[in-house]
Motif scaffolding. Structure first.
Motif, short mmCIF file in Angstrom:
data_model
loop_
_atom_site.label_atom_id
_atom_site.label_comp_id
_atom_site.label_asym_id
_atom_site.label_seq_id
_atom_site.Cartn_x
_atom_site.Cartn_y
_atom_site.Cartn_z
N ASP A 1 2.42 -0.10 16.83
CA ASP A 1 1.45 -0.63 15.87
C ASP A 1 1.92 -0.36 14.45
O ASP A 1 2.49 0.70 14.15
N VAL A 2 1.66 -1.32 13.56
CA VAL A 2 1.88 -1.08 12.14
C VAL A 2 0.69 -0.30 11.60
O VAL A 2 -0.39 -0.27 12.20
N LEU A 3 0.88 0.36 10.48
CA LEU A 3 -0.20 1.09 9.83
C LEU A 3 -1.03 0.09 9.03
O LEU A 3 -0.56 -0.47 8.04
N LEU A 4 -2.25 -0.14 9.47
CA LEU A 4 -3.11 -1.14 8.86
C LEU A 4 -4.06 -0.47 7.87
O LEU A 4 -4.77 0.48 8.22
N GLY A 5 -4.06 -0.95 6.63
CA GLY A 5 -4.86 -0.32 5.59
C GLY A 5 -6.27 -0.87 5.49
O GLY A 5 -6.62 -1.87 6.12
N LYS A 6 -7.09 -0.20 4.68
CA LYS A 6 -8.45 -0.64 4.41
C LYS A 6 -8.48 -1.50 3.14
O LYS A 6 -7.74 -1.24 2.19
N TRP B 1 -22.34 -5.32 2.16
CA TRP B 1 -21.15 -6.03 2.64
C TRP B 1 -19.99 -5.08 2.80
O TRP B 1 -19.92 -4.03 2.15
N GLN B 2 -19.10 -5.42 3.71
CA GLN B 2 -17.87 -4.68 3.91
C GLN B 2 -16.84 -5.63 4.52
O GLN B 2 -17.17 -6.74 4.94
N VAL B 3 -15.59 -5.17 4.56
CA VAL B 3 -14.49 -6.00 5.04
C VAL B 3 -13.72 -5.23 6.11
O VAL B 3 -13.39 -4.06 5.94
N LYS B 4 -13.45 -5.92 7.21
CA LYS B 4 -12.64 -5.35 8.30
C LYS B 4 -11.23 -5.95 8.22
O LYS B 4 -11.07 -7.16 8.16
N SER B 5 -10.22 -5.08 8.22
CA SER B 5 -8.83 -5.54 8.20
C SER B 5 -8.37 -5.89 9.62
O SER B 5 -8.70 -5.18 10.57
N LEU B 6 -7.58 -6.96 9.73
CA LEU B 6 -7.13 -7.44 11.04
C LEU B 6 -5.63 -7.68 11.04
O LEU B 6 -5.05 -8.11 10.04
N ASN C 1 -0.54 -4.48 5.31
CA ASN C 1 -0.17 -5.05 6.61
C ASN C 1 -1.25 -5.92 7.24
O ASN C 1 -1.13 -6.32 8.41
N ALA C 2 -2.30 -6.24 6.51
CA ALA C 2 -3.36 -7.09 7.07
C ALA C 2 -2.92 -8.55 7.10
O ALA C 2 -2.29 -9.05 6.17
N GLU C 3 -3.25 -9.24 8.19
CA GLU C 3 -2.98 -10.68 8.33
C GLU C 3 -4.25 -11.50 8.13
O GLU C 3 -4.19 -12.71 7.92
#
Length: 231
Positions: A27-32, A104-109, A66-68
């Protein structure tokens, strides 16, 4: 408009499919994501009114490492209705009700990570035309939270919450507590505290509590009723 929506969805799917992780690849390190607009705990005055009851609100955030793609998650704090929009962008326009508080909030994918980090949760008030006074946000029930099972200490528990107001003029909280959801007792009456200590409870019982927040202009908000069980 429907054709445009279909094209956008296809593009998002294509982006995710093209970046799929190879089997065995770590897995890559996925940020917030870091949120930008609407501002935290502020009235939103920049929306574009589309009807007498709705406006288009622009959401934006900084790219996460690293978010797509992202899930934009918006919650109506009066009804608890949740809107989730998936996007490959770092901005999104959403039609929302006027005179209404939201969070509101955001989820990284990413297809290259099994993690889905969540951003902070921000609140804002979607202001109506000419509105100059705003109700407090419903209190956040910190402990006990909904459906939590807790252990009392010497037969007592503590209730904790937090509050915020776009006008920053909260004058007090009233706390209601008991074993019957629609018939709660007042244990704190309009005081500037965010904790009720040493509340007597009985093991095995289900308890309910809620918080009413008041501001200097007599606006109020209701947290909604939370239930918890004592072990």
């Amino acid at each position: 408009m429907e054709k445009v929506r279909i094209v956008v969805i296809v593009l998002v799917i294509a982006i995710f499919a093209g970046c799929a992780k190879n089997p065995g690849e770590p897995d890559v390190l996925l940020g917030k994501a870091n949120l930008l607009l609407p501002l935290k705990d502020q009235p939103c005055l920049t929306g574009t009114n589309i009807t007498a009851t709705e406006s288009t609100v622009a959401f934006s955030w900084q790219p996460a490492e690293n978010a797509e793609g992202y899930d934009l998650i918006i919650k109506n704090l009066l009804t608890n209705q949740v809107i989730t929009m998936r996007t490959a962008s770092v901005s999104q326009n959403i039609n929302l009700l006027l005179n209404t508080p939201y969070s509101w909030q955001v989820k990284s994918l990413s297809t290259r990570s099994s993690e889905t980090p969540l951003s902070e949760v921000w609140k804002f008030f979607n202001a109506g035309p000419g509105q100059i006074s705003f109700s407090p946000y419903p209190a956040d029930m910190i402990s006990p939270y909904m459906n939590q099972k807790i252990t009392a200490v010497n037969g007592k528990v503590n209730l904790k919450w937090s509050g915020a107001d776009p006008d920053k003029d909260i004058v007090g909280y009233s706390v209601y507590f008991g074993t019957i959801a629609n018939n709660l007792n007042t244990i704190i009456d309009n005081k500037m505290v965010t904790e009720a200590s040493d509340i007597s409870v009985v093991p095995g019982n289900v308890y309910y509590w809620k918080v009413i927040t008041r501001d200097a202009r007599s606006n109020i908000s209701d947290s909604g009723t939370i239930s918890f069980t004592v072990n």
